[in-house]
Design an enzyme around this catalytic site. Structure first.
Site, PDB file in Angstrom:
ATOM      1  N   HIS A   1       0.814  -1.217   0.000  1.00 22.53           N
ATOM      2  CA  HIS A   1       0.000   0.000   0.000  1.00 22.53           C
ATOM      3  C   HIS A   1       0.843   1.260   0.000  1.00 22.53           C
ATOM      4  O   HIS A   1       2.047   1.239   0.270  1.00 22.53           O
ATOM      5  CB  HIS A   1      -0.947   0.008   1.215  1.00 22.53           C
TER       6      HIS A   1
ATOM      7  N   CYS B   1       2.869  -4.958   6.885  1.00 19.49           N
ATOM      8  CA  CYS B   1       2.540  -4.555   5.518  1.00 19.49           C
ATOM      9  C   CYS B   1       3.771  -3.969   4.825  1.00 19.49           C
ATOM     10  O   CYS B   1       4.713  -3.528   5.476  1.00 19.49           O
ATOM     11  CB  CYS B   1       1.417  -3.521   5.518  1.00 19.49           C
TER      12      CYS B   1
END
Length: 206
Positions: free
Chosen positions: A166, A182
């Site tokens: 992301h 992440c």
């Protein structure tokens, strides 16, 4: 004691060899592509890219791998993400990865792609940071949203891994161990990757 640096270096080399890939040489660099961007009504600010080490700027590099074009390979040790391209090349991006105790490795697939996604902190994160409880139902998209301008959702045979590739507004975090697992990119870079990668693409985290 003198053997320790050698052992660490050998371990990193082995991890790369097991992935069947290596990179050397830049064929094109996109340092000028980090200006302000208007996207879906949001005004992404210019990134002061001169403050970020050149190796983390988006660039096409020579890349020797057995993986087919369209595959994503993440190298957490060196803070790189590679999007495999034809003819022995890859687009390389600088990334921020999981901090100590939150890193992971394995293979997944991109199951969903979202522009300007909503961010919902998982329960364990809220437990560690109670101030995030206000976003239990989801933080709306925006310039301060931790998922940034795009998110790619990683699933494996067991379902949602909870991990994402992301964007992120904190450009200073690129090249560091900062996340809860992440893989984060600069917003201008995640937009570029989002436009290249397809749903179902294989993602390998070394």
């Amino acid at each position: 004691m003198r053997l320790k640096p050698f052992i660490i270096a050998a371990g990193l080399a082995l991890a790369t060899a097991l992935a069947g890939c290596s990179s050397i040489g830049t064929t094109r660099i996109f340092t000028n592509d980090y200006g302000a961007v208007t996207d879906a009504g949001y005004q992404l600010p210019r990134i002061p890219i001169q403050k970020i080490p050149r190796k983390y700027h988006r660039q096409i590099v020579r890349y020797d791998t057995a993986e087919k074009p369209g595959t994503v390979v993440v190298d957490p040790a060196n803070k790189f993400l590679y999007f495999v391209m034809p003819d022995g090349k890859a687009m390389r991006y600088g990334v921020g990865v999981g901090r100590e105790g939150f890193g992971w490795h394995g293979t997944a697939r991109i199951a969903m792609k979202r522009e300007w996604p909503t961010w919902t902190p998982p329960a364990p994160m809220i437990k560690r940071q109670p101030e995030l409880a206000k976003w239990r139902g989801g933080m709306p998209p925006g310039l301060t949203n931790p998922l940034g301008a795009r998110a790619l959702y990683l699933f494996n045979k067991h379902g949602d891994t909870g991990y994402r590739l992301h964007g992120n507004p904190e450009w200073k975090s690129i090249g560091r161990n900062v996340s809860s697992g992440c893989i984060r990119l600069m917003n201008q870079d995640i937009i570029d990757l989002y436009n290249r990668v397809e749903i179902g693409a294989k993602v390998i985290v070394l």
